[in-house]
Scaffold this motif. Structure first.
Motif, PDB file in Angstrom:
ATOM      1  N   LEU A  82      -7.325  -1.653   3.586  1.00 16.56           N
ATOM      2  CA  LEU A  82      -6.493  -0.896   4.223  1.00 16.56           C
ATOM      3  C   LEU A  82      -7.578   0.040   4.992  1.00 16.56           C
ATOM      4  CD1 LEU A  82      -3.771   0.785   4.854  1.00 16.56           C
ATOM      5  CD2 LEU A  82      -4.453   2.414   2.904  1.00 16.56           C
ATOM      6  N   ALA A 101      -3.842  -2.335   8.224  1.00 16.10           N
ATOM      7  CA  ALA A 101      -4.100  -3.393   6.741  1.00 16.10           C
ATOM      8  C   ALA A 101      -4.178  -4.770   7.378  1.00 16.10           C
ATOM      9  CB  ALA A 101      -3.316  -2.861   5.941  1.00 16.10           C
ATOM     10  N   SER A 104      -6.546  -7.612  -0.043  1.00 16.37           N
ATOM     11  CA  SER A 104      -6.058  -6.632   1.046  1.00 16.37           C
ATOM     12  C   SER A 104      -6.938  -5.705   1.448  1.00 16.37           C
ATOM     13  CB  SER A 104      -4.458  -6.270   0.898  1.00 16.37           C
ATOM     14  OG  SER A 104      -4.238  -5.504   2.047  1.00 16.37           O
ATOM     15  N   TRP A 113       0.639  -1.235  -0.280  1.00 16.63           N
ATOM     16  CA  TRP A 113      -0.058   0.014  -0.035  1.00 16.63           C
ATOM     17  C   TRP A 113       0.756   1.420  -0.083  1.00 16.63           C
ATOM     18  CZ3 TRP A 113      -5.140   0.150  -0.687  1.00 16.63           C
ATOM     19  CH2 TRP A 113      -5.995  -0.869  -0.467  1.00 16.63           C
TER      20      TRP A 113
END
Lengths: 110, 113
Positions: free
Chosen positions: B76, B66, B74, B34
């Motif tokens: 965040l 995260a 994924s 990220w």
């Protein structure tokens, strides 16, 4: 910490001209990556360099891995309007994270 | 198209709120990264996950967290949002944990009012 310095910060050129930009560091890098980012989009990988002295082309783009391993160059030949964008160099830091230069903004006048 | 997808494309919220950004890596990629990009800071690495485990941390605030799920997507999470959190948030993926060729998604533009 490790930093990548790109120059120039911005360029305004005429369509058809060749462009050259570079990326330097005070530290040695074992990999150099060049990305292009269009406005509002994610960076797109253009060229990856893994060996000192390596010269790699991708269409009208050519990039070189400097012999000292502290710099890299990106050249664009015969620029066209769609070359407009921000060009970033990147390399893995000594902790393994990818760090990016601040970018060179290219504008092409038709 | 890099093969990395991110949702939503745009997000507008108020200070103090909490938001979740989602990323699906390229098929076969195990690592997710990220990044935050603001006008005056360039691309800043936040955090990396590899096959569900945290692998590296960058300049990530404590208000941010995260995770990477078993299907490798994924999320965040940004909480107690401040005006200064307004930025583009990018997810990138790569095959291995230290594979330098990262492929970026289209980003989520977060605006905090």
């Amino acid at each position: 910490g490790q930093q990548l310095n790109q120059s120039p910060q911005s360029m305004f050129i005429q369509e058809g001209e060749d462009v050259s930009m570079n990326c330097t560091s005070s530290s040695i890098f074992n990999t150099w990556l060049w990305y292009k980012q269009d406005p509002g989009e994610g960076p797109v990988l253009l060229i990856a360099l893994y060996k000192a002295g390596e010269l790699t082309s991708n269409g009208r783009l050519t990039a070189q891995f400097g012999i000292t391993r502290k710099d890299s160059f990106l050249n664009i030949s015969a620029s066209i309007p769609s070359d407009v964008g921000i060009y970033f160099c990147a390399g893995p830091s000594n902790t393994g994270k990818l760090i990016f230069g601040q970018g060179t903004t290219l504008q092409v006048k038709p | 198209d890099s093969g990395v997808t991110q949702t939503p494309k745009h997000l507008i919220t108020a200070t103090g709120q909490r938001v979740t950004l989602r990323c699906s890596p390229r098929s076969g990629d195990l690592s997710v990264y990220w990044y935050q990009q603001s006008l005056d800071q360039g691309l800043q690495f936040l955090i990396q996950y590899y096959n569900g485990e945290e692998r590296a941390k960058g300049n990530i605030l404590e208000r941010f967290s995260a995770q990477q799920f078993p299907d490798l997507h994924s999320e965040l999470n940004l909480s107690s949002l401040e005006l200064g959190d307004s930025a583009l948030y990018f997810c990138a993926s790569s095959v291995e944990t230290n594979y330098n060729e990262q492929f970026f998604g289209p980003g989520t533009r977060l605006t905090v009012l």
